[in-house]
Design an enzyme around this catalytic site. Structure first.
Site, PDB file in Angstrom:
ATOM      1  N   GLY A 128      -1.700  25.801  33.973  1.00  0.00           N
ATOM      2  CA  GLY A 128      -2.717  24.824  33.585  1.00  0.00           C
ATOM      3  C   GLY A 128      -2.133  23.416  33.500  1.00  0.00           C
ATOM      4  N   GLU A 181      -4.574  38.083  34.719  1.00  0.00           N
ATOM      5  CA  GLU A 181      -4.981  37.188  33.622  1.00  0.00           C
ATOM      6  C   GLU A 181      -6.380  37.560  33.129  1.00  0.00           C
ATOM      7  OE1 GLU A 181      -4.579  32.912  34.615  1.00  0.00           O
ATOM      8  OE2 GLU A 181      -6.712  32.800  34.151  1.00  0.00           O
ATOM      9  N   LYS A 186      -0.385  34.495  43.536  1.00  0.00           N
ATOM     10  CA  LYS A 186      -1.094  33.700  42.510  1.00  0.00           C
ATOM     11  C   LYS A 186      -2.465  34.302  42.239  1.00  0.00           C
ATOM     12  CE  LYS A 186      -2.126  30.262  39.703  1.00  0.00           C
ATOM     13  NZ  LYS A 186      -3.528  30.331  39.385  1.00  0.00           N
ATOM     14  N   LYS A 210     -13.921  30.785  38.048  1.00  0.00           N
ATOM     15  CA  LYS A 210     -13.812  29.939  39.243  1.00  0.00           C
ATOM     16  C   LYS A 210     -13.611  30.784  40.504  1.00  0.00           C
ATOM     17  CE  LYS A 210     -12.184  25.614  37.237  1.00  0.00           C
ATOM     18  NZ  LYS A 210     -10.902  25.040  36.807  1.00  0.00           N
ATOM     19  N   VAL A 227      -6.125  15.806  36.688  1.00  0.00           N
ATOM     20  CA  VAL A 227      -5.148  16.079  35.619  1.00  0.00           C
ATOM     21  C   VAL A 227      -3.963  16.900  36.113  1.00  0.00           C
ATOM     22  CG1 VAL A 227      -4.785  17.039  33.326  1.00  0.00           C
ATOM     23  CG2 VAL A 227      -6.974  15.968  33.903  1.00  0.00           C
ATOM     24  N   HIS A 230      -1.969  37.196  40.103  1.00  0.00           N
ATOM     25  CA  HIS A 230      -1.663  36.671  38.756  1.00  0.00           C
ATOM     26  C   HIS A 230      -2.959  36.393  38.013  1.00  0.00           C
ATOM     27  CE1 HIS A 230      -1.601  33.178  36.037  1.00  0.00           C
ATOM     28  NE2 HIS A 230      -0.461  33.668  35.618  1.00  0.00           N
ATOM     29  N   ASN A 231      -3.879  35.715  38.673  1.00  0.00           N
ATOM     30  CA  ASN A 231      -5.153  35.383  38.027  1.00  0.00           C
ATOM     31  C   ASN A 231      -5.979  36.622  37.726  1.00  0.00           C
ATOM     32  OD1 ASN A 231      -4.231  32.773  38.522  1.00  0.00           O
ATOM     33  ND2 ASN A 231      -6.313  32.013  38.823  1.00  0.00           N
ATOM     34  N   ARG A 234      -7.667   9.642  46.731  1.00  0.00           N
ATOM     35  CA  ARG A 234      -8.721   9.029  47.554  1.00  0.00           C
ATOM     36  C   ARG A 234      -9.382   7.884  46.784  1.00  0.00           C
ATOM     37  NH1 ARG A 234     -13.611  12.690  49.485  1.00  0.00           N
ATOM     38  NH2 ARG A 234     -13.995  12.441  47.251  1.00  0.00           N
ATOM     39  N   SER A 235      -9.721   8.114  45.486  1.00  0.00           N
ATOM     40  CA  SER A 235     -10.274   6.970  44.719  1.00  0.00           C
ATOM     41  C   SER A 235      -9.082   6.279  44.060  1.00  0.00           C
ATOM     42  CB  SER A 235     -11.273   7.465  43.672  1.00  0.00           C
ATOM     43  OG  SER A 235     -10.634   8.351  42.796  1.00  0.00           O
ATOM     44  N   SER A 241       1.014  27.990  38.312  1.00  0.00           N
ATOM     45  CA  SER A 241       0.310  28.502  37.138  1.00  0.00           C
ATOM     46  C   SER A 241       0.840  27.893  35.851  1.00  0.00           C
ATOM     47  CB  SER A 241       0.457  30.027  37.041  1.00  0.00           C
ATOM     48  OG  SER A 241      -0.206  30.484  35.875  1.00  0.00           O
ATOM     49  N   HIS A 247     -18.773  65.150  57.329  1.00  0.00           N
ATOM     50  CA  HIS A 247     -17.613  64.245  57.398  1.00  0.00           C
ATOM     51  C   HIS A 247     -16.284  64.988  57.370  1.00  0.00           C
ATOM     52  CE1 HIS A 247     -20.124  60.744  57.282  1.00  0.00           C
ATOM     53  NE2 HIS A 247     -20.694  61.096  56.148  1.00  0.00           N
TER      54      HIS A 247
HETATM   55  C1  6PG Z   1      -3.418  29.223  35.946  1.00  0.00           C
HETATM   56  C2  6PG Z   1      -4.913  29.521  35.758  1.00  0.00           C
HETATM   57  C3  6PG Z   1      -5.775  28.678  36.663  1.00  0.00           C
HETATM   58  C4  6PG Z   1      -7.221  29.197  36.701  1.00  0.00           C
HETATM   59  C5  6PG Z   1      -8.102  28.510  35.702  1.00  0.00           C
HETATM   60  C6  6PG Z   1      -9.573  28.959  35.870  1.00  0.00           C
HETATM   61  O1  6PG Z   1      -2.717  30.128  36.432  1.00  0.00           O
HETATM   62  O2  6PG Z   1      -3.027  28.107  35.578  1.00  0.00           O
HETATM   63  O3  6PG Z   1      -5.103  30.892  36.131  1.00  0.00           O
HETATM   64  O4  6PG Z   1      -5.230  28.720  37.962  1.00  0.00           O
HETATM   65  O5  6PG Z   1      -7.798  28.889  37.899  1.00  0.00           O
HETATM   66  O6  6PG Z   1      -7.639  28.803  34.445  1.00  0.00           O
HETATM   67  O7  6PG Z   1      -9.663  30.338  35.865  1.00  0.00           O
HETATM   68  P1  6PG Z   1     -11.089  31.086  35.844  1.00  0.00           P
HETATM   69  O8  6PG Z   1     -11.182  31.844  37.149  1.00  0.00           O
HETATM   70  O9  6PG Z   1     -11.084  31.930  34.625  1.00  0.00           O
HETATM   71  O10 6PG Z   1     -12.180  30.021  35.790  1.00  0.00           O
END
Ligand code: 6PG
Length: 478
Positions: free
Chosen positions: A132, A191, A184, A262, A14, A187-188, A36-37, A130, A453
């Site tokens: 999604g 988040e 990035k 993730k 996606v 950033h996460n 690849r597919s 970033s 120490h």
């Molecule tokens: C972004 C998001 C994205 C993130 C997923 C899963 O910036 O578009 O941060 O990169 O990897 O939303 O995030 P989790 O670590 O919460 O599964």
């Protein structure tokens, strides 16, 4: 196959498909695609004839369809799959061609890959993307690293597909080699903290205030009209307003309370620990997800009589406003820590990262996009050497205005037995940063006692050790 495409995308899940569609929708782009597919490639071509993709069934055909200097954006799973595509492309690309990794790669992998690929005179760019799936299609925030030369070619194309905030494209050259993926990652991490703080505010409003999800959704919609305006507040209001179609209950009440991850938040904390820079709000957000997933341990928790008290609320409106202020103050701390981590990473890796520019490209397209990022870019524009966002005039005033409510909410939530790890750690970080003396002096004494120490003194240079097991006299060790 004629070499007609000025850019190509490898990996048509996606995110990759949406990015390819975004690229194809911008004038001047002719987009090559490969997966690849082959089914995914065929589906994308069939579903989007308007994109006029140049589709290939093989990597050789794909490379042949790219005009020089060839540019390919890899949008496949981070890790081995990315390495495989990089190898395949770098065996076929030539001098001055550009390979872009648009996945969530660990920045140290990107540094390694950039060294390997640039040794073949091929540019390698690790780009954080970033926003999604929607962002990839309509306009993400893009954080490319790599060489300045590569960005000269890549920049105009990325600017054409990025989100726009305050009339500026949400993309900038972050810095060399892995800088883009490092930013990035942070950033996460931010988040994670932002999401956890909103979740804790929801928990307080629900458990102490007795508001139901739809009422809290309305509160968030009101908050979204003010200084908390952001994508995460906006979508949280939508999630809380959602009714489960199977049971008729609020959807949030039928979702299992075990948060996934993730891994990018974990990376942020691991690297902040290595860099010696506190990211307590982000760390507590990561640990809160871990705790939520400890199903067996949580199920085994005994009934404690733990001194919980009822949070007496005389004025519901004032209570909701206190929670809003505590959320804003905690959010400021989390972002301040995130930007400190970027500064620490830049120092460690010799990247010249402009923190104000990072804040600017996060104003649109990305998951943490928010009106608040204008304040952060203003702060760094006024003082690019700011020691902490918490020392900028606007944020000093914001914290001072919120401090009373912040302390009330943290203390009363604790008395009521409501878990607020991110709220509480952000307040304690703030108090630690401003404390004239910290109990670290005692920690140094403890370390010297059992490990010799040594410690420094406040009144003279050098290192010292007390002869704890002897006459307790002090010796100078250097
Ligand atoms: C972004 C998001 C994205 C993130 C997923 C899963 O910036 O578009 O941060 O990169 O990897 O939303 O995030 P989790 O670590 O919460 O599964």
């Amino acid at each position: 196959m004629s070499a007609a495409a000025n850019i190509g995308v490898v990996g048509l899940a996606v995110m990759g498909s949406n990015l390819a569609r975004n690229l194809a929708s911008r004038s001047g782009n002719k987009v090559a695609i490969y997966n690849r597919s082959v089914e995914k490639t065929n589906d994308l071509v069939a579903n989007h004839p308007e994109a006029n993709f140049i589709a290939s069934d093989s990597i050789d055909e794909f490379v042949a369809s790219l005009a020089k200097p060839r540019i390919a954006i890899i949008m496949v799973q981070a890790g081995f799959a990315t390495d495989a595509v990089i190898t395949a492309l770098s065996e076929r690309f030539e001098k001055d061609d550009i390979i872009v990794d648009g996945g969530n790669a660990l920045y140290t992998d990107t540094i390694r890959r950039e060294k390997e690929v640039s040794a073949k005179n091929i540019h390698f760019v690790g780009a954080g993307i970033s926003g999604g799936e929607e962002g990839a299609l309509k306009g993400p925030s893009i954080m490319p690293g790599g060489s300045k030369e590569a960005y000269e070619h890549l920049g105009p194309i990325l600017r054409s597909i990025a989100a726009v905030a305050e009339d500026e494209a949400c993309v900038t050259h972050i810095g060399s080699d892995g800088a883009g993926h490092f930013v990035k990652m942070i950033h996460n991490g931010i988040e994670y903290a932002d999401m956890q703080l909103i979740a804790e505010a929801y928990d307080i409003l629900r458990k102490a205030g007795g508001l139901n999800p739809i009422e809290i959704s309305r509160v968030l919609t009101e908050w979204n009209a003010g200084e908390l305006e952001s994508y995460l507040i906006e979508i949280t209001a939508e999630v809380l307003a959602q009714v489960d179609q199977k049971t008729g209950e609020p959807l949030v009440d039928v979702i299992l309370d075990a948060a996934g991850s993730k891994g990018t938040g974990v990376w942020t904390v691991q690297n902040a620990l290595d860099l010696g820079t506190p990211v307590s709000g982000i760390a507590e957000a990561v640990f809160a997800r871990s705790l939520s997933s400890q199903a067996a341990q949580r199920a085994g928790a005994p009934e404690y009589s733990a001194g919980d008290t009822i949070w007496e609320i005389a004025d519901q409106g004032a209570f909701i406003e206190d929670v809003r202020q505590a959320l804003y103050a905690s959010k400021i701390v989390a972002y301040a820590q995130g930007f400190d981590a970027i500064g620490a990473g830049a120092l460690e890796n010799n990247w010249d990262i402009n923190l104000g520019e990072v804040a600017k490209i996060w104003r649109g397209g990305c998951i943490i996009r928010a009106q608040f990022l204008n304040r952060i870019s203003d702060a760094y524009r006024q003082d690019s050497k700011l020691l902490s966002l918490l020392f900028d005039g606007y944020f000093i005033r914001a914290i001072e205005d919120a401090a009373g409510a912040w302390r009330q909410v943290v203390s009363k939530a604790s008395l009521a037995g409501i878990p607020i790890p991110a709220f509480a750690s952000s307040l304690s970080y703030f108090d630690g940063l401003r404390a004239e003396r910290l109990p670290a002096a005692l920690v140094q004494g403890q370390r010297d006692f059992f490990g010799a120490h040594t410690y420094k003194r406040v009144d003279m240079p050098g290192a010292f050790h007390t002869l704890w097991s002897g006459d307790k006299s002090e010796i100078q060790t250097d």
